[in-house]
Enzyme design. Structure first.
Site, PDB file in Angstrom:
ATOM      1  N   ASP A   1     -20.501  -2.938 -10.390  1.00 44.35           N
ATOM      2  CA  ASP A   1     -19.605  -4.093 -10.347  1.00 44.35           C
ATOM      3  C   ASP A   1     -19.589  -4.733  -8.964  1.00 44.35           C
ATOM      4  OD1 ASP A   1     -18.907  -3.623 -12.978  1.00 44.35           O
ATOM      5  OD2 ASP A   1     -17.030  -2.581 -12.492  1.00 44.35           O
TER       6      ASP A   1
ATOM      7  N   TYR B   1     -21.425   9.418  -9.403  1.00 47.82           N
ATOM      8  CA  TYR B   1     -20.611   8.517  -8.593  1.00 47.82           C
ATOM      9  C   TYR B   1     -19.597   9.307  -7.766  1.00 47.82           C
ATOM     10  CZ  TYR B   1     -22.020   4.209 -11.071  1.00 47.82           C
ATOM     11  OH  TYR B   1     -22.715   3.149 -11.574  1.00 47.82           O
TER      12      TYR B   1
ATOM     13  N   ARG C   1     -25.837  -1.230 -13.906  1.00 53.50           N
ATOM     14  CA  ARG C   1     -25.147  -2.337 -13.254  1.00 53.50           C
ATOM     15  C   ARG C   1     -23.938  -1.804 -12.496  1.00 53.50           C
ATOM     16  NH1 ARG C   1     -24.575  -5.887 -18.812  1.00 53.50           N
ATOM     17  NH2 ARG C   1     -26.800  -5.952 -19.372  1.00 53.50           N
TER      18      ARG C   1
ATOM     19  N   ARG D   1     -13.687   3.363 -12.196  1.00 50.42           N
ATOM     20  CA  ARG D   1     -12.532   2.766 -11.515  1.00 50.42           C
ATOM     21  C   ARG D   1     -11.256   2.870 -12.346  1.00 50.42           C
ATOM     22  NH1 ARG D   1     -14.324  -3.064 -10.391  1.00 50.42           N
ATOM     23  NH2 ARG D   1     -12.177  -3.206  -9.612  1.00 50.42           N
TER      24      ARG D   1
END
Length: 254
Positions: free
Chosen positions: A51, A110, A49, A195
């Site tokens: 965000d 990422y 998932r 993040r």
């Protein structure tokens, strides 16, 4: 039969990957396109998932169908014509019944992009952050991360997981002209983890936090001790890795 779908998307307009009761998601948008194209309800499950506002250069999902699909370049083209401009299907390919988009994945990679100067062509696609950052000091902090196993301090408090253990394969900052990019790869990521790490490291890069304080945050296993999460628009899911046998039938179409 089970198929994998390889795709990419710009997450700006979506409330994340997963279906949401209060907004449009990437998942439901793709499901609607598939259902329209094939004439019956179709449901997908993603590798993970992302965000709201997060982008993906590479994402995988799987779908189960009662009959074999007639895979072709024209099928991919027709699906991409139905989908909005910010979602693109790269290919669809058959996999074994036990292959799973989420659980068969061995790692996720990422990147987080920060730029100091405003760019009219990158609006919403990078974090525009004016203060100078010391990437050397931030890379020293990365070395502490690479020796960390429990990332509870960097996970949202409401994360629905049984443990906070992750195996990091790489973590480093790289500067290229005006852009500062954080690279991080792991077997799994917690909700909001990247993040929050970036937001905390921005504090280090500005000299507002030292390495001893960063190590204390890691050891505390308390999200309240870490920094504020960086904005979603700078974050990209770049690559999802699977064993070679899972991707054996992958052929790029479209």
């Amino acid at each position: 039969m089970r198929y994998f779908i390889e795709l990419s998307y710009r997450g700006t307009a979506y409330h994340g990957w997963q279906a949401q009761a209060n907004g449009v998601s990437v998942q439901t948008t793709i499901e609607a396109a598939l259902s329209q194209r094939f004439g019956y309800p179709m449901y997908i499950l993603g590798s993970g998932r992302t965000d709201a506002g997060v982008h993906a250069e590479q994402q995988f999902a799987h779908i189960d169908v009662p009959e074999p699909l007639a895979l072709s370049d024209s099928l991919i083209y027709s699906l991409n014509c139905i989908l909005p401009e910010d979602i693109a299907i790269k290919t669809i390919f058959p996999v074994r019944p036990a292959d799973h988009a989420r659980f068969s994945a061995t790692s996720r990679y990422y990147q987080y992009h920060i730029t100091r100067h405003k760019n009219a062509f990158q609006s919403g696609l990078t974090y525009h952050f004016r203060p100078e950052l010391d990437e050397g000091l931030m890379n020293e902090a990365c070395q502490l991360l690479l020796h960390t196993k429990d990332f509870k301090s960097f996970s949202k408090a409401r994360a629905d997981v049984t443990n906070f253990l992750c195996r990091l394969d790489l973590a480093y900052w790289e500067r290229s002209r005006d852009r500062l990019t954080f690279h991080i790869k792991a077997n799994r990521f917690l909700w909001g983890m990247v993040r929050t790490i970036v937001g905390t490291m921005v504090e280090i890069g500005q000299g507002h936090m030292n390495l001893d304080q960063f190590e204390t945050i890691i050891e505390a296993k308390d999200r309240n001790r870490a920094g504020r999460a960086a904005p979603a628009n700078g974050l990209y899911l770049v690559e999802v890795t699977y064993p070679p046998e899972v991707l054996a039938e992958r052929i790029l179409l479209g």
